[in-house]
Scaffold this motif. Sequence first.
Motif, short mmCIF file in Angstrom:
data_model
loop_
_atom_site.label_atom_id
_atom_site.label_comp_id
_atom_site.label_asym_id
_atom_site.label_seq_id
_atom_site.Cartn_x
_atom_site.Cartn_y
_atom_site.Cartn_z
N THR A 1 0.82 -1.21 0.00
CA THR A 1 0.00 0.00 0.00
C THR A 1 0.85 1.25 0.00
OG1 THR A 1 -1.78 -1.14 1.15
CG2 THR A 1 -1.82 1.25 1.24
N LYS B 1 6.48 -0.65 -7.41
CA LYS B 1 5.78 -1.72 -8.12
C LYS B 1 6.05 -1.59 -9.62
CE LYS B 1 1.80 -1.69 -4.99
NZ LYS B 1 2.07 -0.40 -4.32
N GLN C 1 1.43 -3.02 -10.52
CA GLN C 1 0.61 -1.88 -10.09
C GLN C 1 -0.80 -2.01 -10.64
OE1 GLN C 1 1.61 0.92 -7.95
NE2 GLN C 1 -0.61 0.83 -7.83
N ALA C 2 -0.92 -2.38 -11.91
CA ALA C 2 -2.25 -2.54 -12.52
C ALA C 2 -3.03 -3.66 -11.84
CB ALA C 2 -2.11 -2.81 -14.02
N TRP D 1 -2.53 -4.77 -8.78
CA TRP D 1 -2.79 -4.30 -7.41
C TRP D 1 -4.02 -3.39 -7.39
CZ3 TRP D 1 -1.42 -5.26 -2.56
CH2 TRP D 1 -1.71 -4.32 -1.60
N ASP D 2 -4.04 -2.41 -8.28
CA ASP D 2 -5.16 -1.46 -8.33
C ASP D 2 -6.48 -2.18 -8.60
OD1 ASP D 2 -3.36 0.58 -7.86
OD2 ASP D 2 -3.26 1.21 -9.97
N ALA D 3 -6.47 -3.14 -9.52
CA ALA D 3 -7.69 -3.89 -9.84
C ALA D 3 -8.17 -4.69 -8.64
CB ALA D 3 -7.44 -4.82 -11.04
N VAL E 1 -7.57 -4.08 -5.38
CA VAL E 1 -8.06 -3.16 -4.35
C VAL E 1 -9.48 -2.70 -4.71
CG1 VAL E 1 -7.75 -0.86 -3.33
CG2 VAL E 1 -5.81 -2.42 -3.51
N GLU E 2 -9.71 -2.35 -5.96
CA GLU E 2 -11.05 -1.93 -6.38
C GLU E 2 -12.07 -3.06 -6.22
OE1 GLU E 2 -12.34 1.07 -7.11
OE2 GLU E 2 -10.36 1.71 -6.41
N LYS F 1 -12.87 -3.32 -2.56
CA LYS F 1 -13.70 -2.20 -2.13
C LYS F 1 -15.15 -2.43 -2.51
CE LYS F 1 -10.17 1.39 -2.29
NZ LYS F 1 -9.70 2.58 -3.02
N GLU G 1 -8.87 -1.39 2.37
CA GLU G 1 -7.50 -1.38 1.89
C GLU G 1 -6.52 -1.59 3.04
OE1 GLU G 1 -6.26 2.06 -0.31
OE2 GLU G 1 -4.68 0.91 -1.26
N SER H 1 -3.95 -4.58 3.15
CA SER H 1 -2.52 -4.37 3.16
C SER H 1 -1.87 -5.05 4.36
CB SER H 1 -2.18 -2.88 3.16
OG SER H 1 -2.62 -2.26 4.34
#
Length: 108
Positions: free
Chosen positions: A3, A70, A75-76, A78-80, A82-83, A86, A100, A104
Amino acid sequence: MHTTDLYEVTNLDGAGFSKLVDLFITASELPKTSAVREIVVEKCQALINTSSKSWGREGVVERKLDVWRKSARFQALWDAEVEKLKRSKTSPEQTPSDVESRYSLNMS
Protein backbone atom coordinates in the motif's frame (compact mmCIF):
# COMPACT_ATOMS: atom_id res chain seq x y z
CA MET A 1 4.32 -2.88 2.30
CA HIS A 2 2.43 -2.76 -0.97
CA THR A 3 0.00 0.00 0.00
CA THR A 4 2.80 2.42 0.84
CA ASP A 5 5.47 1.08 -1.56
CA LEU A 6 7.63 0.24 1.44
CA TYR A 7 10.15 -1.92 -0.38
CA GLU A 8 13.34 -0.62 1.19
CA VAL A 9 14.10 0.51 4.73
CA THR A 10 16.77 3.15 5.08
CA ASN A 11 15.16 5.13 7.91
CA LEU A 12 14.09 2.97 10.86
CA ASP A 13 12.20 5.94 12.30
CA GLY A 14 10.25 6.66 9.10
CA ALA A 15 6.48 6.97 9.52
CA GLY A 16 5.57 4.16 7.11
CA PHE A 17 8.03 1.70 8.61
CA SER A 18 7.06 2.59 12.19
CA LYS A 19 3.38 2.08 11.33
CA LEU A 20 4.15 -1.34 9.83
CA VAL A 21 6.11 -2.37 12.95
CA ASP A 22 3.26 -1.17 15.20
CA LEU A 23 0.68 -3.06 13.12
CA PHE A 24 2.75 -6.23 13.30
CA ILE A 25 3.22 -5.98 17.08
CA THR A 26 -0.49 -5.33 17.62
CA ALA A 27 -1.71 -8.03 15.21
CA SER A 28 0.71 -10.56 16.72
CA GLU A 29 -0.37 -9.61 20.26
CA LEU A 30 3.27 -9.22 21.28
CA PRO A 31 4.22 -7.29 24.43
CA LYS A 32 4.76 -3.60 23.67
CA THR A 33 8.26 -3.34 25.13
CA SER A 34 11.35 -1.69 23.68
CA ALA A 35 13.14 -5.06 23.50
CA VAL A 36 10.31 -6.62 21.48
CA ARG A 37 10.09 -3.54 19.24
CA GLU A 38 13.83 -3.70 18.54
CA ILE A 39 13.57 -7.35 17.46
CA VAL A 40 10.51 -6.68 15.29
CA VAL A 41 12.25 -3.70 13.66
CA GLU A 42 15.26 -5.88 12.75
CA LYS A 43 13.08 -8.71 11.43
CA CYS A 44 10.81 -6.40 9.42
CA GLN A 45 13.77 -4.56 7.90
CA ALA A 46 15.43 -7.81 6.86
CA LEU A 47 12.16 -9.21 5.46
CA ILE A 48 11.40 -6.06 3.48
CA ASN A 49 14.87 -5.76 1.99
CA THR A 50 15.12 -9.48 1.17
CA SER A 51 11.61 -9.61 -0.29
CA SER A 52 12.23 -6.56 -2.47
CA LYS A 53 15.40 -8.02 -3.93
CA SER A 54 13.59 -11.28 -4.69
CA TRP A 55 10.58 -9.47 -6.15
CA GLY A 56 12.98 -7.35 -8.23
CA ARG A 57 14.46 -10.49 -9.77
CA GLU A 58 10.92 -11.69 -10.56
CA GLY A 59 9.83 -8.35 -12.05
CA VAL A 60 7.23 -7.58 -9.39
CA VAL A 61 9.06 -4.43 -8.30
CA GLU A 62 11.69 -2.39 -10.10
CA ARG A 63 14.18 0.37 -9.32
CA LYS A 64 12.92 3.77 -10.44
CA LEU A 65 15.08 6.79 -9.65
CA ASP A 66 17.04 4.62 -7.17
CA VAL A 67 13.87 3.60 -5.28
CA TRP A 68 11.98 0.29 -5.41
CA ARG A 69 8.44 0.65 -6.82
CA LYS A 70 5.78 -1.72 -8.12
CA SER A 71 6.31 -2.67 -11.76
CA ALA A 72 3.66 -1.31 -14.13
CA ARG A 73 2.09 -4.77 -14.48
CA PHE A 74 1.98 -5.39 -10.73
CA GLN A 75 0.61 -1.88 -10.09
CA ALA A 76 -2.25 -2.54 -12.52
CA LEU A 77 -3.03 -5.88 -10.88
CA TRP A 78 -2.79 -4.30 -7.41
CA ASP A 79 -5.16 -1.46 -8.33
CA ALA A 80 -7.69 -3.89 -9.84
CA GLU A 81 -7.65 -6.10 -6.74
CA VAL A 82 -8.06 -3.16 -4.35
CA GLU A 83 -11.05 -1.93 -6.38
CA LYS A 84 -12.56 -5.42 -6.40
CA LEU A 85 -12.21 -5.65 -2.62
CA LYS A 86 -13.70 -2.20 -2.13
CA ARG A 87 -16.77 -3.18 -4.17
CA SER A 88 -17.24 -6.57 -2.51
CA LYS A 89 -16.52 -5.73 1.13
CA THR A 90 -17.65 -2.17 1.65
CA SER A 91 -20.65 -1.89 3.93
CA PRO A 92 -22.28 1.25 5.36
CA GLU A 93 -20.10 1.08 8.49
CA GLN A 94 -16.93 0.14 6.61
CA THR A 95 -15.08 2.60 4.37
CA PRO A 96 -12.92 1.67 1.38
CA SER A 97 -9.82 2.78 3.29
CA ASP A 98 -10.73 0.25 6.02
CA VAL A 99 -10.84 -2.46 3.36
CA GLU A 100 -7.50 -1.38 1.89
CA SER A 101 -5.90 -1.18 5.36
CA ARG A 102 -7.11 -4.65 6.25
CA TYR A 103 -5.95 -5.97 2.88
CA SER A 104 -2.52 -4.37 3.16
CA LEU A 105 -2.03 -5.80 6.66
CA ASN A 106 -2.79 -9.27 5.30
CA MET A 107 -0.42 -8.78 2.36
CA SER A 108 2.53 -7.57 4.40
